[in-house]
Design an enzyme around this catalytic site. Sequence first.
Site, PDB file in Angstrom:
ATOM      1  N   ASP A 193      28.639  55.856  14.192  1.00  0.00           N
ATOM      2  CA  ASP A 193      29.919  55.955  13.493  1.00  0.00           C
ATOM      3  C   ASP A 193      31.005  55.418  14.420  1.00  0.00           C
ATOM      4  OD1 ASP A 193      32.298  56.725  12.231  1.00  0.00           O
ATOM      5  OD2 ASP A 193      31.391  58.540  11.415  1.00  0.00           O
ATOM      6  N   ASP A 205      23.361  68.343  16.931  1.00  0.00           N
ATOM      7  CA  ASP A 205      24.153  67.553  17.860  1.00  0.00           C
ATOM      8  C   ASP A 205      23.294  67.017  19.010  1.00  0.00           C
ATOM      9  OD1 ASP A 205      26.080  66.548  19.629  1.00  0.00           O
ATOM     10  OD2 ASP A 205      27.478  68.186  19.244  1.00  0.00           O
ATOM     11  N   TYR A 263      22.272  49.529   8.391  1.00  0.00           N
ATOM     12  CA  TYR A 263      23.679  49.377   8.782  1.00  0.00           C
ATOM     13  C   TYR A 263      23.947  47.962   9.277  1.00  0.00           C
ATOM     14  CZ  TYR A 263      23.603  54.429   8.422  1.00  0.00           C
ATOM     15  OH  TYR A 263      23.456  55.711   7.944  1.00  0.00           O
TER      16      TYR A 263
END
Length: 203
Positions: free
Chosen positions: A108, A86, A184
């Site tokens: 995301d 994280d 992406y």
Amino acid sequence: MADVLPALSLDLTAQPPADLKDLFKAEVASVCLEVGFGGGEHLLHRARTNPETGFIGIEPFVGSMAKAVAAVTDENLQNVRLYDDDAVNVLDWVPEASLDLAYQLYPDPWPKKRHWKRRFINAQNLDRYARALKPGSEFRFASDIDTYVDWTLRHCRDHPAFDWAAETASDWKTPWEGWPGTRYEAKAIREGRIGRYLTFLRR
């Protein structure tokens, strides 16, 4: 991954160095953080073309991390450190005002409204970015999802530590200098979406 990643990975059980430049084998003049580097296209390109900058790349997904570890090893990049958990942990670990630049590129988007609370950009994490970034440095964000762009603009403009740096209508539609693109971004273009590139200055 078993042999090489431990040597590249940040050890958050240890005290951070007073100067993050000491994390790197290479002699570096500045330190940049990328949260969620995905396929690593941007992180690796920046590391190759800016050997005087140390890069900390964070990515929790094993496949993406494995690609980065392989590239860093094969190319003997001495200015990259990695972390596979994280990003909050790293932002809380680094010393105050220790980063010269931070990126979050095509994260995301959690597009469903009921999931928006999971988005990384929120008041608490902007506090973390603000603590870690040096005054006058930049936080850069890119996304092709309009709701997340709007979300980020609102949160950053409402935060007392950040100013949106755009001066013209084209500023947020143009990638930063030396932009290599990411997979992406390429997927978004194929699917008819347009990337937005936001720069915020740490006050």
